[in-house]
Design an enzyme around this catalytic site. Structure first.
Site, PDB file in Angstrom:
ATOM      1  N   LYS A   1       0.830  -1.251   0.064  1.00 65.17           N
ATOM      2  CA  LYS A   1      -0.065   0.010  -0.063  1.00 65.17           C
ATOM      3  C   LYS A   1       0.832   1.234   0.157  1.00 65.17           C
ATOM      4  CE  LYS A   1      -4.119  -1.982   2.042  1.00 65.17           C
ATOM      5  NZ  LYS A   1      -3.498  -3.231   2.637  1.00 65.17           N
TER       6      LYS A   1
HETATM    7  P1  BMP Z   1      -8.387 -11.109   6.777  1.00 66.00           P
HETATM    8  O1  BMP Z   1      -9.323 -11.991   5.806  1.00 66.00           O
HETATM    9  O2  BMP Z   1      -7.933 -11.895   7.755  1.00 66.00           O
HETATM   10  O3  BMP Z   1      -9.499 -10.174   7.268  1.00 66.00           O
HETATM   11  O4  BMP Z   1      -7.379 -10.453   5.853  1.00 66.00           O
HETATM   12  C1  BMP Z   1      -7.629  -9.427   4.735  1.00 66.00           C
HETATM   13  C2  BMP Z   1      -6.232  -9.046   4.065  1.00 66.00           C
HETATM   14  O5  BMP Z   1      -6.598  -8.044   3.182  1.00 66.00           O
HETATM   15  C3  BMP Z   1      -5.362  -8.058   5.024  1.00 66.00           C
HETATM   16  O6  BMP Z   1      -4.138  -8.486   4.852  1.00 66.00           O
HETATM   17  C4  BMP Z   1      -5.771  -6.780   4.972  1.00 66.00           C
HETATM   18  O7  BMP Z   1      -4.702  -5.991   5.090  1.00 66.00           O
HETATM   19  C5  BMP Z   1      -6.057  -6.520   3.385  1.00 66.00           C
HETATM   20  N1  BMP Z   1      -6.851  -5.572   3.081  1.00 66.00           N
HETATM   21  C6  BMP Z   1      -8.288  -5.494   3.667  1.00 66.00           C
HETATM   22  O8  BMP Z   1      -8.640  -6.356   4.521  1.00 66.00           O
HETATM   23  N2  BMP Z   1      -9.112  -4.632   3.278  1.00 66.00           N
HETATM   24  C7  BMP Z   1      -9.020  -3.635   2.188  1.00 66.00           C
HETATM   25  O9  BMP Z   1      -9.753  -2.746   1.818  1.00 66.00           O
HETATM   26  C8  BMP Z   1      -7.536  -3.910   1.612  1.00 66.00           C
HETATM   27  C9  BMP Z   1      -6.841  -4.746   1.966  1.00 66.00           C
HETATM   28  O10 BMP Z   1      -5.514  -4.892   1.218  1.00 66.00           O
END
Ligand code: BMP
Length: 261
Positions: free
Chosen positions: A94
């Site tokens: 990011k």
């Molecule tokens: P999880 O499914 O455990 O919540 O992880 C989601 C992943 O996607 C994390 O690595 C987070 O940094 C990324 N992410 C997100 O959740 N929402 C966004 O809008 C953008 C992301 O990159």
């Protein structure tokens, strides 16, 4: 045309960025539109998990700055697994600074992200200098960018105008753009770009820290996702090897339902 009705095979032909082409090809060949977010802090755990689930995913998403024992050897092994199982690597850095700083963050420091990541995530906030800072190829190897147009988190400050301007600026960099990180089908229309959508989980609707989850069916059929990002739904499961198959099948089934053959 509605991009979400076209098959990944058709869209491979419409993509400009070589990483987007490769990804569409992998998705169609492996029948997987699942990106695993390996948000683990040890290289052994990451490599072990990928050895077990690599055959089911099209893309792995990393956050290298959370790893406690990062090394060049980790990168070598990660790339070996990517070759062996046929998935690409997205570093979710990011980037969000002035072009000069981003160019240094991309190529220098401990991580040298540009050397090994097929693609990276970038915020449009600083303006297009951030895209100029990331070259479409490093040492003759093609690279790509997923630009953040929307976020999954509650209360994020992104507005409709910000989204529109983000999509507009991306159109100036067709060679570089792999796709958008976004939540909605209407966010963009170019069928050569990939919609990467995080915030996907079957077991839960949030995490107490602002994350908002949807089901695989909702994000593919209603929200227009091409690739779903699943992190804790798989990584924190008791049996990640079983969960990865459940997510992969649910996501692929929703895609097959969505497209016109
Ligand atoms: P999880 O499914 O455990 O919540 O992880 C989601 C992943 O996607 C994390 O690595 C987070 O940094 C990324 N992410 C997100 O959740 N929402 C966004 O809008 C953008 C992301 O990159």
């Amino acid at each position: 045309v509605d991009r979400t009705k076209l098959t990944y095979e058709k869209r491979e032909k419409l993509a400009n960025n070589p990483i987007a082409k490769k990804l569409f090809n992998i998705m169609a060949t492996k029948k997987s539109n699942l990106c695993l977010s390996v948000d683990l802090t040890s290289t052994a755990k990451i490599l072990d998990l990928l050895t077990k689930v690599g055959e089911h995913i099209c893309l792995v998403k990393t956050h290298v700055d959370i790893i406690e024992d990062f090394s060049e050897s980790f990168v070598t092994q990660l790339k070996q697994l990517a070759d062996q199982f046929g998935f690409l690597i997205l570093e979710d850095r990011k980037f969000a600074d002035i072009g000069n700083t981003v160019s240094l963050q991309y190529s220098k420091g401990l991580y040298k992200i540009g050397d090994w990541a097929d693609c990276v995530t970038v915020h449009s906030l600083p303006g297009e200098g951030v895209l100029k800072a990331i070259s479409a190829s490093v040492n003759g190897v093609s690279k790509g960018v997923f630009l953040l147009a929307e976020m999954s988190s509650e209360g994020n400050l992104i507005t409709p105008d910000y989204i529109e301007q983000t999509v507009k600026v991306a159109a100036k960099y067709p060679e570089l753009m792999t796709g958008f990180v976004c939540q909605n089908k209407k966010t963009f229309s170019d069928p050569g770009l990939i919609q990467l959508t995080p915030g996907v989980q079957l077991q839960s609707s949030g995490d107490g820290l602002g994350q908002v989850y949807n089901t695989p069916e909702k994000i593919i059929l209603e929200n227009g996702a091409d690739i779903a990002v699943v992190g804790r739904g798989i990584v924190a499961a008791k049996n990640p090897e079983a969960q990865v198959v459940i997510y992969r099948d649910a996501l692929w089934k929703a895609y097959a339902e969505r497209v016109i053959n």
